[in-house]
Design a protein around this motif. Structure first.
Motif, PDB file in Angstrom:
ATOM      1  N   ASP A  79      75.634  54.507 -17.519  1.00 58.03           N
ATOM      2  CA  ASP A  79      76.690  55.509 -17.698  1.00 58.03           C
ATOM      3  C   ASP A  79      77.953  55.210 -16.901  1.00 58.03           C
ATOM      4  OD1 ASP A  79      75.127  57.025 -19.449  1.00 58.03           O
ATOM      5  OD2 ASP A  79      74.149  58.086 -17.789  1.00 58.03           O
ATOM      6  N   LEU A  80      77.994  54.066 -16.222  1.00 62.29           N
ATOM      7  CA  LEU A  80      79.210  53.670 -15.517  1.00 62.29           C
ATOM      8  C   LEU A  80      80.088  52.838 -16.443  1.00 62.29           C
ATOM      9  CD1 LEU A  80      77.777  52.701 -12.015  1.00 62.29           C
ATOM     10  CD2 LEU A  80      79.225  54.683 -12.557  1.00 62.29           C
ATOM     11  N   PRO A  81      81.404  52.952 -16.310  1.00 60.79           N
ATOM     12  CA  PRO A  81      82.299  52.191 -17.181  1.00 60.79           C
ATOM     13  C   PRO A  81      82.471  50.756 -16.703  1.00 60.79           C
ATOM     14  CG  PRO A  81      83.589  53.478 -15.647  1.00 60.79           C
ATOM     15  CD  PRO A  81      82.145  53.834 -15.383  1.00 60.79           C
ATOM     16  N   LEU A  82      82.904  49.896 -17.591  1.00 63.57           N
ATOM     17  CA  LEU A  82      83.315  48.554 -17.196  1.00 63.57           C
ATOM     18  C   LEU A  82      84.560  48.637 -16.319  1.00 63.57           C
ATOM     19  CD1 LEU A  82      82.936  46.758 -20.645  1.00 63.57           C
ATOM     20  CD2 LEU A  82      81.433  46.463 -18.645  1.00 63.57           C
ATOM     21  N   ARG A  83      84.809  47.592 -15.589  1.00 66.46           N
ATOM     22  CA  ARG A  83      85.997  47.553 -14.733  1.00 66.46           C
ATOM     23  C   ARG A  83      87.266  47.836 -15.545  1.00 66.46           C
ATOM     24  NH1 ARG A  83      88.316  44.565 -10.252  1.00 66.46           N
ATOM     25  NH2 ARG A  83      90.464  44.014 -10.760  1.00 66.46           N
ATOM     26  N   SER A  84      87.380  47.218 -16.713  1.00 62.82           N
ATOM     27  CA  SER A  84      88.581  47.358 -17.538  1.00 62.82           C
ATOM     28  C   SER A  84      88.752  48.766 -18.088  1.00 62.82           C
ATOM     29  CB  SER A  84      88.538  46.361 -18.702  1.00 62.82           C
ATOM     30  OG  SER A  84      87.388  46.578 -19.508  1.00 62.82           O
ATOM     31  N   GLU A  85      87.699  49.570 -18.027  1.00 61.55           N
ATOM     32  CA  GLU A  85      87.766  50.938 -18.537  1.00 61.55           C
ATOM     33  C   GLU A  85      88.173  51.938 -17.465  1.00 61.55           C
ATOM     34  OE1 GLU A  85      84.293  50.358 -21.974  1.00 61.55           O
ATOM     35  OE2 GLU A  85      83.784  51.226 -20.006  1.00 61.55           O
ATOM     36  N   ARG A  86      88.267  51.493 -16.232  1.00 59.28           N
ATOM     37  CA  ARG A  86      88.716  52.349 -15.152  1.00 59.28           C
ATOM     38  C   ARG A  86      90.246  52.342 -15.090  1.00 59.28           C
ATOM     39  NH1 ARG A  86      85.404  56.133 -12.987  1.00 59.28           N
ATOM     40  NH2 ARG A  86      83.552  55.308 -11.948  1.00 59.28           N
TER      41      ARG A  86
ATOM     42  N   THR B 118      81.659  50.908 -10.853  1.00 64.28           N
ATOM     43  CA  THR B 118      81.696  50.449 -12.238  1.00 64.28           C
ATOM     44  C   THR B 118      80.322  49.914 -12.632  1.00 64.28           C
ATOM     45  OG1 THR B 118      82.330  48.216 -11.596  1.00 64.28           O
ATOM     46  CG2 THR B 118      84.122  49.792 -12.036  1.00 64.28           C
ATOM     47  N   LYS B 119      80.178  49.613 -13.907  1.00 64.53           N
ATOM     48  CA  LYS B 119      78.941  49.017 -14.394  1.00 64.53           C
ATOM     49  C   LYS B 119      78.669  47.701 -13.671  1.00 64.53           C
ATOM     50  CE  LYS B 119      78.254  49.526 -18.768  1.00 64.53           C
ATOM     51  NZ  LYS B 119      77.157  50.520 -18.728  1.00 64.53           N
ATOM     52  N   GLY B 120      79.715  46.901 -13.486  1.00 71.33           N
ATOM     53  CA  GLY B 120      79.556  45.620 -12.796  1.00 71.33           C
ATOM     54  C   GLY B 120      79.077  45.789 -11.369  1.00 71.33           C
ATOM     55  N   ALA B 121      79.555  46.835 -10.680  1.00 74.63           N
ATOM     56  CA  ALA B 121      79.124  47.074  -9.302  1.00 74.63           C
ATOM     57  C   ALA B 121      77.634  47.387  -9.253  1.00 74.63           C
ATOM     58  CB  ALA B 121      79.937  48.206  -8.685  1.00 74.63           C
ATOM     59  N   ALA B 122      77.164  48.238 -10.169  1.00 74.87           N
ATOM     60  CA  ALA B 122      75.741  48.564 -10.203  1.00 74.87           C
ATOM     61  C   ALA B 122      74.905  47.325 -10.524  1.00 74.87           C
ATOM     62  CB  ALA B 122      75.481  49.660 -11.231  1.00 74.87           C
ATOM     63  N   GLN B 123      75.360  46.520 -11.465  1.00 74.34           N
ATOM     64  CA  GLN B 123      74.626  45.309 -11.823  1.00 74.34           C
ATOM     65  C   GLN B 123      74.604  44.321 -10.659  1.00 74.34           C
ATOM     66  OE1 GLN B 123      76.981  44.240 -15.218  1.00 74.34           O
ATOM     67  NE2 GLN B 123      75.793  45.510 -16.653  1.00 74.34           N
TER      68      GLN B 123
ATOM     69  N   VAL C  91      84.333  43.222  -7.043  1.00 70.94           N
ATOM     70  CA  VAL C  91      83.373  43.976  -7.838  1.00 70.94           C
ATOM     71  C   VAL C  91      83.238  45.398  -7.295  1.00 70.94           C
ATOM     72  CG1 VAL C  91      81.005  44.027  -8.730  1.00 70.94           C
ATOM     73  CG2 VAL C  91      82.162  41.832  -8.387  1.00 70.94           C
ATOM     74  N   PHE C  92      83.299  45.538  -5.981  1.00 72.09           N
ATOM     75  CA  PHE C  92      83.308  46.862  -5.349  1.00 72.09           C
ATOM     76  C   PHE C  92      84.084  46.725  -4.051  1.00 72.09           C
ATOM     77  CE2 PHE C  92      81.122  50.462  -3.021  1.00 72.09           C
ATOM     78  CZ  PHE C  92      81.678  51.471  -3.800  1.00 72.09           C
ATOM     79  N   GLU C  93      85.049  47.602  -3.841  1.00 76.58           N
ATOM     80  CA  GLU C  93      86.006  47.399  -2.748  1.00 76.58           C
ATOM     81  C   GLU C  93      86.318  48.697  -2.028  1.00 76.58           C
ATOM     82  OE1 GLU C  93      90.571  45.681  -2.617  1.00 76.58           O
ATOM     83  OE2 GLU C  93      88.984  44.476  -3.537  1.00 76.58           O
ATOM     84  N   LEU C  94      86.302  48.624  -0.706  1.00 79.77           N
ATOM     85  CA  LEU C  94      86.672  49.760   0.128  1.00 79.77           C
ATOM     86  C   LEU C  94      88.181  49.906   0.123  1.00 79.77           C
ATOM     87  CD1 LEU C  94      85.880  51.962   2.188  1.00 79.77           C
ATOM     88  CD2 LEU C  94      86.036  50.209   3.963  1.00 79.77           C
ATOM     89  N   GLN C  95      88.659  51.079  -0.260  1.00 80.90           N
ATOM     90  CA  GLN C  95      90.085  51.304  -0.450  1.00 80.90           C
ATOM     91  C   GLN C  95      90.783  51.735   0.839  1.00 80.90           C
ATOM     92  OE1 GLN C  95      91.400  50.749  -3.792  1.00 80.90           O
ATOM     93  NE2 GLN C  95      89.343  49.865  -3.744  1.00 80.90           N
TER      94      GLN C  95
END
Length: 507
Positions: free
Chosen positions: A204-211, A220-225, A284-288
């Protein structure tokens, strides 16, 4: 999401805050006061709750935990560093470096406390958003928020299980004092929960490009994977009997990230660590972090001051040791431009012609000899692009997992499964970014040794080395080689003293 960050402090007052999840009992209700009962009434409120759940990532909300405690916990344990002179003014820092800490160490207590706060926030999101009605929140938003909460709970438990040998599973909001005492679960139980949460989140998470740009930093989906792959690789290191099954499943999830075509290696490696770029295609996942103070929502830190050598005007709390440089220079000047692997120049300042070129002084406008003495090895990662940003808070984003990590973990899994050609393809693609020539290794042991080297080159000061050595079974060997007073019982942090005092079952 950015707007929701404004409400974190307000929401925190209405949510359960402390580490042991104690619940404040109110004798009478006030209609104009937020409580957990009347808060969850709209999509905006649900997003605010989710923002609180994100707020504990890497304990970024506080100076002592993010800048000092986190740096000591994750960097001082590594075999390639040593503290600067000022660090010896803080016993709870040097206890980490000397492996002389006990359960009362402040940095260990903070690590436990903040991750359980994050878990408590995610549990409240999961329980309360799940029962919100269609009139309160639309179905798509509800599904997304629940997926992100599952991802975040897995993230916090991943931080705990990789640092503490014993972890307590708290998968629900406590309902009174009777729920508070709880014994640690077995490590397989905790790993099962992490993997289950990530698998619940991923569809149920979106792809990076969908954010959209307004949602940068959200899962994102990529982060979970990617974290599924990483968790399974770590688990393979603990459970050798089932390692092949874990390597196989890890490969599948990591390959999904690669096949998604959502990520790529950025050409400018240094830009990811000096504030000149953020949220790159490699992240893939980043602290802002941000210096934007509009709307009152800004997150910035003094980590660069802590990392910078005193010779550069920093606090001088950490330096590299010769064995780090020996490892990073071991292939020699074989880059396509006749230099060393470019990653060494982006990671440390060291005595070399590259940094002593008077025509192109690369140490912030100076040569190495003009700044340093005695072959000092000073870190360059996490320092701003210009020195005028030291002494003031800055906003350098911190990639928590990068595409390079996905590729090297995938290469490692493929090598363990007896597929050397695929492993070398991934290794060579990562090397090419730093002008390094391709290698043609076919022996499993040789490829593993190269992967050990590549991870040093790629991830020094990215909280990887200690955990890699432990999962490979090389921790005692490398600490001994570094002359560190390490013993096997220090492979994990002990349960914090506060937890054992307050929780009679936490033994």
């Amino acid at each position: 999401m950015k707007k929701s960050l404004l409400y974190i402090s307000l929401l925190s007052a209405a949510m359960v805050l402390n580490t042991s999840c104690k619940k404040e009992l109110l004798e009478q209700a006030s209609p104009d006061k937020l409580t957990s009962d009347n808060f969850w009434t709209s999509r905006e409120r649900a997003l605010t709750g989710l923002a609180a759940a994100y707020s504990r990532i890497e304990s970024f909300a506080g100076w002592d935990n993010f800048v000092e405690a986190r740096s000591c916990r994750e960097y001082y344990r590594e075999d390639f560093v040593e503290p600067g002179a000022d660090a010896y003014n803080y016993s709870w820092w040097t206890e980490i470096y000397n492996y002389s800490y006990n359960s009362g160490n402040y940095a260990i207590d903070l690590l436990w406390r903040d991750n359980y706060r994050g878990i408590n926030f995610t549990n409240q999101v999961l329980e309360n958003v799940n029962i919100m009605t269609d009139k309160q929140i639309d179905a798509a938003s509800k599904k997304m928020i629940l997926a992100e909460a599952h991802f975040l709970r897995a993230y916090y438990y991943f931080k705990l299980i990789t640092n503490f040998e014993k972890v307590i599973i708290r998968d629900k909001v406590p309902n009174g004092e009777a729920d508070l005492p709880k014994a640690p679960s077995s490590r397989p139980e905790v790993w099962d929960m992490i993997i289950s949460d990530l698998k619940a989140a991923e569809p149920d998470l979106p792809l990076r490009s969908e954010r959209p740009g307004t949602e940068l930093g959200r899962a994102t989906k990529g982060a979970a994977q990617a974290y599924l792959g990483k968790a399974l690789m770590y688990r393979a290191g603990e459970d050798k009997g089932k390692a092949t099954a874990y390597f196989t499943e890890a490969s599948s999830w990591l390959k999904k990230v690669i096949d998604s075509k959502q990520y790529s290696l950025v050409s400018n490696y240094m830009s990811m660590f000096n504030g000149t770029t953020s949220n790159t295609t490699e992240s893939v996942f980043e602290l802002q972090q941000t210096m934007d103070e509009s709307n009152g929502a800004y997150f910035k830190s003094y980590l660069s001051d802590w990392m910078a050598a005193s010779e550069l005007g920093g606090y001088g709390e950490i330096y590299g040791v010769p064995r780090l440089l020996t490892e990073m220079l071991k292939e020699g000047k074989v880059a396509t431009d006749g230099l060393y692997d470019h990653r060494v120049y982006n990671t440390v300042f060291f005595k070399d012609d590259y940094f002593n070129d008077a025509a192109n002084p690369r140490v912030y406008g100076y040569t190495y000899n003009e700044v340093f003495e005695n072959n000092t090895i000073a870190f360059r990662k996490w320092l701003p692009a210009s020195l005028d940003k030291l002494g003031n808070a800055n906003a350098i984003n911190m990639p928590m997992i990068r595409y390079a990590d996905v590729k090297l973990l995938y290469a490692e899994a493929q090598n363990e499964l007896g597929i050397p050609a695929t492993a070398m393809t991934e290794i060579n693609e990562v090397r090419a970014r730093s002008a390094m020539p391709p290698l043609n290794l076919t022996n499993k042991a040789d490829i593993f040794k190269q992967l050990v080297h590549e991870r040093v080159m790629e991830f020094t000061l990215e909280s990887s080395r200690f955990y890699d050595l432990r999962r490979w079974g090389l921790l005692s060997q490398e600490m001994q080689a570094a002359g560190r007073p390490f013993t096997a019982d220090k492979s994990y942090y002990p349960l914090p003293l506060k937890e054992t005092l307050n929780n009679p079952l936490a033994q």
